[in-house]
Structures are given as C-alpha cells and as structure tokens.
Motif scaffolding. Structure first.
Motif, short mmCIF file in Angstrom:
data_model
loop_
_atom_site.label_atom_id
_atom_site.label_comp_id
_atom_site.label_asym_id
_atom_site.label_seq_id
_atom_site.Cartn_x
_atom_site.Cartn_y
_atom_site.Cartn_z
N ASN A 106 0.78 13.79 -3.98
CA ASN A 106 -0.50 13.10 -3.96
C ASN A 106 -1.10 13.10 -5.36
O ASN A 106 -0.69 13.86 -6.23
N ALA A 119 -5.22 0.85 -7.37
CA ALA A 119 -4.48 1.76 -6.50
C ALA A 119 -3.17 1.12 -6.02
O ALA A 119 -2.13 1.78 -5.98
N LYS A 120 -3.22 -0.15 -5.69
CA LYS A 120 -2.00 -0.85 -5.27
C LYS A 120 -0.97 -0.89 -6.39
O LYS A 120 0.22 -0.67 -6.16
N SER A 138 0.45 2.72 -6.78
CA SER A 138 1.32 3.11 -5.66
C SER A 138 2.64 2.36 -5.71
O SER A 138 3.70 2.92 -5.38
N LYS A 139 2.62 1.11 -6.15
CA LYS A 139 3.86 0.32 -6.27
C LYS A 139 4.79 0.93 -7.34
O LYS A 139 5.98 1.13 -7.09
N ILE A 175 5.06 5.18 -3.82
CA ILE A 175 4.47 6.04 -2.79
C ILE A 175 3.50 5.20 -1.96
O ILE A 175 3.05 4.14 -2.40
N GLY A 176 3.17 5.68 -0.79
CA GLY A 176 2.21 5.00 0.05
C GLY A 176 0.82 5.03 -0.57
O GLY A 176 0.45 6.00 -1.24
N ARG A 177 0.08 3.98 -0.33
CA ARG A 177 -1.28 3.87 -0.87
C ARG A 177 -2.16 5.05 -0.46
O ARG A 177 -3.04 5.48 -1.20
N GLU A 178 -1.91 5.61 0.71
CA GLU A 178 -2.72 6.71 1.22
C GLU A 178 -2.52 8.01 0.44
O GLU A 178 -3.30 8.96 0.60
N LEU A 196 -2.72 8.28 -2.84
CA LEU A 196 -3.45 8.33 -4.10
C LEU A 196 -4.89 7.88 -3.93
O LEU A 196 -5.22 7.10 -3.06
#
Length: 157
Positions: free
Chosen positions: A93, A113-114, A117-118, A122-125, A127
């Motif tokens: 995280n 954030a997108k 995460s890309k 990792i999943g957006r959740e 970070l």
C-alpha cells in the motif's frame, strides 16, 4: 515486508507545465526541474527505492544526464518498478500527500491515483493521494513551490 518514505520539492516557475501524478494541471506556473519535476511521482520513486535500500531517484536518474531532460516522471516510476520487481517485491500500500497553496488539486486526485496504480500494477484501493496547503506559511505557503511526501509498504512476491 519493507517500508520506505519519500520526499520531493520543486520551485514553481513561469514557462513550465504543471504535472502532478502524470496529470497536466492548468496553472500559470509549473515545477522547475530536469525532468517534468512531478513531486508526487518523485516522492513515490524515493519511497520505493528507500524501502528496497536502493538509494534515491538522483542516484538512478541523475539530473546531469541529458536523457532524463523533460522526461515524464511516470517513465522513471516504471524503471523503479522494474528494480522493485527484480528484487521480488510489490507495493502492499501507498499513501501520499501533496503540499501546494494553489491550484486546488482535488479535481485531479483521482486521475493521479489511476496513473500511479496503472504504473505500479496495483489496485486503485491500495493507494491514497491527498493534497493540503501550507496555510500561507513558508515559501510553499507563499506559492513559490510544491512538495510531496509518500510512504509505501512493500511485500515480497
């Protein structure tokens, strides 16, 4: 598990684009630096490199090297991710804060954030990015620059 912290700061100057988290933000000034000077991405790179015990962004991408002139910091983050993957780790995280008096950044946080995460895969959740002001205090509060802090935890693959 490993934990790292990153910090970056740049001056605001006229004649530069303002890029944070890989998002170009309309503003009359941009951050001065050798690359695109994206303080959010730079602090993220430093947090990951710190957690891995691999130095900092300046060690891996020196501002004396012309190949990094005006480079997108997201490309630097991709290279840091390669270092992380080679070390057999991934982001567990991440939490970041951008310190800027202006412009108002909340409309751009989700796109930042997108982007992160890309690149981090990792999943957006996993970070979180937030922004705050310096309440008019110091040179950041006077609108002369911006800074960002990032803390990251990594887990072994």
């Amino acid at each position: 598990m490993k934990v790292g912290i990153g910090y970056d700061v740049h001056r605001l100057v006229k004649g530069r684009r303002l890029v944070l988290g890989g998002v170009e933000i309309p503003f009359e000034k941009g951050l001065s630096g050798h690359s695109d000077a994206d303080v959010l991405v730079h602090s993220t790179c430093d947090a990951i490199l710190g957690a891995l015990g691999k130095g900092d962004i300046g060690r891996h991408f020196p501002n004396s090297d012309p190949k990094y002139k005006d480079i997108s910091s997201l490309i630097l983050l991709e290279k840091v991710c390669e270092i992380m993957t080679k070390a057999n780790f991934t982001v567990n995280n991440l939490d970041s804060v951008i310190i800027a008096e202006n412009p108002h950044l909340s409309p751009y946080i989700e796109d930042m954030a997108k982007n992160l995460s890309k690149v981090l895969k990792i999943g957006r959740e996993l970070l979180n990015i937030k922004a705050t002001t310096n309440e008019g205090l110091g040179w950041i509060g006077q609108g002369k620059g911006m800074a960002a802090y990032t803390i990251v935890s990594l887990r072994e693959l």
